[in-house]
Design an enzyme around this catalytic site. Structure first.
Site, PDB file in Angstrom:
ATOM      1  N   ASP A   1      89.749 130.952  55.644  1.00 39.78           N
ATOM      2  CA  ASP A   1      88.361 130.633  55.294  1.00 39.78           C
ATOM      3  C   ASP A   1      87.748 130.718  56.594  1.00 39.78           C
ATOM      4  O   ASP A   1      88.298 130.225  56.799  1.00 39.78           O
ATOM      5  CB  ASP A   1      88.326 129.252  54.558  1.00 39.78           C
ATOM      6  CG  ASP A   1      89.581 129.138  52.581  1.00 39.78           C
ATOM      7  OD1 ASP A   1      90.034 130.427  52.789  1.00 39.78           O
ATOM      8  OD2 ASP A   1      89.826 128.140  52.812  1.00 39.78           O
TER       9      ASP A   1
ATOM     10  N   ASP B   1      87.956 127.633  39.166  1.00 37.03           N
ATOM     11  CA  ASP B   1      88.182 126.313  39.837  1.00 37.03           C
ATOM     12  C   ASP B   1      88.134 125.187  39.284  1.00 37.03           C
ATOM     13  O   ASP B   1      86.770 124.685  38.347  1.00 37.03           O
ATOM     14  CB  ASP B   1      86.941 125.998  41.105  1.00 37.03           C
ATOM     15  CG  ASP B   1      87.127 127.283  42.206  1.00 37.03           C
ATOM     16  OD1 ASP B   1      87.620 127.937  41.722  1.00 37.03           O
ATOM     17  OD2 ASP B   1      86.024 127.562  42.902  1.00 37.03           O
TER      18      ASP B   1
HETATM   19  O1  LIG Z   1      90.881 128.698  46.746  1.00 40.28           O
HETATM   20  C1  LIG Z   1      91.083 127.049  47.190  1.00 40.28           C
HETATM   21  O2  LIG Z   1      91.804 126.638  47.523  1.00 40.28           O
HETATM   22  C2  LIG Z   1      89.705 126.240  47.932  1.00 40.28           C
HETATM   23  C3  LIG Z   1      89.964 124.851  47.968  1.00 40.28           C
HETATM   24  C4  LIG Z   1      88.581 124.865  48.249  1.00 40.28           C
HETATM   25  C5  LIG Z   1      87.517 125.194  47.870  1.00 40.28           C
HETATM   26  C6  LIG Z   1      87.015 125.866  47.416  1.00 40.28           C
HETATM   27  C7  LIG Z   1      88.053 126.548  47.221  1.00 40.28           C
HETATM   28  N1  LIG Z   1      88.720 128.113  47.046  1.00 40.28           N
HETATM   29  C8  LIG Z   1      86.830 129.100  46.175  1.00 40.28           C
HETATM   30  C9  LIG Z   1      87.357 129.495  45.717  1.00 40.28           C
HETATM   31  O3  LIG Z   1      88.157 130.186  45.332  1.00 40.28           O
HETATM   32  C10 LIG Z   1      85.812 130.553  45.243  1.00 40.28           C
HETATM   33  O4  LIG Z   1      85.934 130.514  43.533  1.00 40.28           O
HETATM   34  C11 LIG Z   1      85.977 132.022  45.663  1.00 40.28           C
HETATM   35  O5  LIG Z   1      86.226 131.849  46.357  1.00 40.28           O
HETATM   36  C12 LIG Z   1      84.675 132.436  44.317  1.00 40.28           C
HETATM   37  O6  LIG Z   1      83.483 132.337  45.420  1.00 40.28           O
HETATM   38  P1  LIG Z   1      82.190 132.977  44.376  1.00 40.28           P
HETATM   39  O7  LIG Z   1      82.221 134.244  44.008  1.00 40.28           O
HETATM   40  O8  LIG Z   1      81.196 133.037  45.296  1.00 40.28           O
HETATM   41  O9  LIG Z   1      82.268 131.742  43.570  1.00 40.28           O
END
Ligand SMILES: O=C(O)c1ccccc1NCC(=O)[C@H](O)[C@H](O)COP(=O)(O)O
Length: 249
Positions: free
Chosen positions: A133, A14
């Site tokens: 989401d 990210d």
């Molecule tokens: O994926 C997106 O478009 C996004 C937009 C705004 C905020 C967050 C976004 N994605 C976050 C992710 O894809 C996380 O990296 C993913 O959910 C992993 O989560 P974790 O394993 O709990 O850190």
């Protein structure tokens, strides 16, 4: 990504303000920084990743974008990239697909611009995933301020429009290391025959094994979960990617 009997892992990179970061519950301002996105992505590639989930958080939050950087990172990788964050109109979709990524993840556009999303699905097929989401069963924009809409109504609509794949995130789990919402994943897999990528909350190898237990059987017609995005757990070194890949192989 195929509906094989092995869970596909997608390490998350990210990006905010040019840096690899992790957020808590997708909230702007909750970032922990982990350095250069390219270095992070290359490290996951070297460790055996087949996919990278690459997110432009600035584009998602409307605080600019990291478009050029993400295009460079995608171009430097040999593995497949799922590009996400702020892809919500023809210009951003075209730019995302032009990076050579394997697919894009359309987020809150599915709430705000359903007709545009339907057109994108019709035009680009399997290269389009839709990010669902949710808090409870209510859809939420993580990058956007918008909120609303029922998860299962959206799922039925998107299924009818031919959507191939959903990236399902319990926003309250995201970045918290508290384990995935398996009940949500189970319910979504029961409601759609399309592939599901689980996202948010993974904290342990057992979490990955639990998610792998939701892989569908082709005979049942439902593909179930085919992949899991893993962010914080890898950056916090709860386990290595090599250990994670071994756990689900
Ligand atoms: O994926 C997106 O478009 C996004 C937009 C705004 C905020 C967050 C976004 N994605 C976050 C992710 O894809 C996380 O990296 C993913 O959910 C992993 O989560 P974790 O394993 O709990 O850190």
């Amino acid at each position: 990504m195929s509906s094989a009997d092995r869970l596909v892992l997608l390490p998350a990179v990210d990006v905010r303000d040019g840096q690899a970061v992790r957020l808590v519950k997708g909230a702007s301002g909750s970032e922990t920084s982990y350095g250069e996105p390219l270095a992070a992505a290359l490290a996951w590639q070297s460790a055996g990743a087949e996919w990278i989930h690459l997110v432009d958080l600035d584009a998602a939050f409307g605080t600019g974008d990291n478009r050029a950087l993400l295009a460079e990172v995608t171009g430097r990788l040999d593995v497949r990239v799922e590009l996400s964050g702020g892809i919500r109109d023809d210009d951003s979709l075209r730019a995302a697909l032009a990076t050579g990524c394997a697919r894009v993840n359309l987020g809150t556009a599915a709430l705000e611009s359903p007709e545009w999303v339907a057109k994108a699905i019709a035009e680009y097929g399997d290269r389009i995933a839709v990010g669902l989401d949710v808090v409870g069963t209510t859809l939420r924009g993580r990058g956007w301020t918008s909120e609303g809409g029922d998860l299962y109504e959206a799922l039925a609509r998107l299924d009818a429009e031919g959507c191939a794949r959903y990236v399902v995130t319990d926003v309250d789990k995201d970045g918290t290391l508290t384990g995935p919402n398996l009940e949500l994943l189970r319910n979504v897999c029961a409601a759609t025959d399309r592939a599901v990528v689980a996202s948010g909350g993974v904290s342990s190898l057992q979490d990955l094994r639990d998610i792998a237990g939701l892989i569908g059987s082709a005979a049942g017609g439902h593909r179930g979960v085919e992949g899991a995005i893993v962010g914080k757990a890898l950056y916090a070194q709860a386990f290595t990617l090599e250990e994670a890949l071994a756990a689900v192989s």
